[in-house]
Design a protein around this motif. Sequence first.
Motif, PDB file in Angstrom:
ATOM      1  N   GLY A  96       4.003   5.273   1.084  1.00 17.66           N
ATOM      2  CA  GLY A  96       4.300   4.586   2.331  1.00 17.66           C
ATOM      3  C   GLY A  96       3.418   3.380   2.535  1.00 17.66           C
ATOM      4  O   GLY A  96       2.516   3.094   1.761  1.00 17.66           O
ATOM      5  N   GLY A  97       3.702   2.676   3.611  1.00 19.74           N
ATOM      6  CA  GLY A  97       2.841   1.575   4.019  1.00 19.74           C
ATOM      7  C   GLY A  97       1.647   2.139   4.764  1.00 19.74           C
ATOM      8  O   GLY A  97       1.441   3.342   4.820  1.00 19.74           O
ATOM      9  N   THR A  98       0.854   1.281   5.340  1.00 17.66           N
ATOM     10  CA  THR A  98      -0.307   1.713   6.108  1.00 17.66           C
ATOM     11  C   THR A  98       0.144   2.460   7.358  1.00 17.66           C
ATOM     12  O   THR A  98       1.021   1.988   8.078  1.00 17.66           O
ATOM     13  N   ALA A  99      -0.458   3.614   7.599  1.00 15.90           N
ATOM     14  CA  ALA A  99      -0.106   4.414   8.769  1.00 15.90           C
ATOM     15  C   ALA A  99      -0.328   3.619  10.046  1.00 15.90           C
ATOM     16  O   ALA A  99      -1.283   2.847  10.149  1.00 15.90           O
ATOM     17  N   GLU A 100       0.571   3.815  10.999  1.00 16.59           N
ATOM     18  CA  GLU A 100       0.495   3.184  12.319  1.00 16.59           C
ATOM     19  C   GLU A 100       0.491   1.663  12.230  1.00 16.59           C
ATOM     20  O   GLU A 100      -0.144   0.980  13.024  1.00 16.59           O
ATOM     21  N   ALA A 101       1.190   1.098  11.239  1.00 17.38           N
ATOM     22  CA  ALA A 101       1.266  -0.354  11.071  1.00 17.38           C
ATOM     23  C   ALA A 101       2.726  -0.737  10.844  1.00 17.38           C
ATOM     24  O   ALA A 101       3.583   0.106  10.623  1.00 17.38           O
ATOM     25  N   GLY A 102       3.009  -2.006  10.868  1.00 21.43           N
ATOM     26  CA  GLY A 102       4.358  -2.499  10.619  1.00 21.43           C
ATOM     27  C   GLY A 102       4.537  -2.874   9.156  1.00 21.43           C
ATOM     28  O   GLY A 102       3.571  -3.094   8.428  1.00 21.43           O
ATOM     29  N   ILE A 103       5.793  -2.921   8.729  1.00 22.15           N
ATOM     30  CA  ILE A 103       6.106  -3.307   7.351  1.00 22.15           C
ATOM     31  C   ILE A 103       7.526  -3.868   7.335  1.00 22.15           C
ATOM     32  O   ILE A 103       8.386  -3.414   8.102  1.00 22.15           O
ATOM     33  N   ALA A 104       7.765  -4.870   6.505  1.00 23.91           N
ATOM     34  CA  ALA A 104       9.107  -5.439   6.377  1.00 23.91           C
ATOM     35  C   ALA A 104      10.025  -4.440   5.682  1.00 23.91           C
ATOM     36  O   ALA A 104       9.609  -3.736   4.760  1.00 23.91           O
TER      37      ALA A 104
END
Length: 149
Positions: A96-104
Amino acid sequence: MAEIKRLTSLDRRNSVSVTFTGASGLGAAGTTTTFFTTTGEVLILYIVPFVVLTLTQSGATPTLALGVTNATGLFIAATTATALATGEFWTESTGGGTAEAGIAVPAALKDILISSNIIGTVGGTLNIDGGTLRLDVYWRPLSSNGAIA
C-alpha cells in the motif's frame, strides 16, 4: 489543466468489506474470494482497495492478487499479504501507500472494461487468516444487463 471525470446518472458505486479468516473463499491458500459479482459488460471507472485492518498469515507469507476471473492480476499482481497495513490504500504489488495519506489512483485501477467477477486470489501454501479489506468500485453499465453486485 487536469481533466475532471464527472460521474453521470449512469454511474454506480458498490462497496464491500471482507474479513479474512483462512477459510475457503476467505483467505485459504489457493482459493479465490469473490468481492463483486459481475453480469454483462461494465466499465470500471475506479476500484479503490483500502486496508481496514492489517492482513496476517498462518506461517509462510501468502500473496493476494486483485483481478477478475481468468485474469487474476488484472488490477494488482500478487502482493505479499502482510505488506498491506491498516490505513493504506492498496495500489500496487509492493503493498500500500503511506498509511493515512493520499495517493493518485494508478491506471490499472481505473477505466477498465470487464465482463467477469472481481476476485482476490490467495497464492502460496498458507492462509491469510486475519485482517480486513474494503473495496469501493465505481462503475458504469455498458450492456443492457451490465451490473456489479
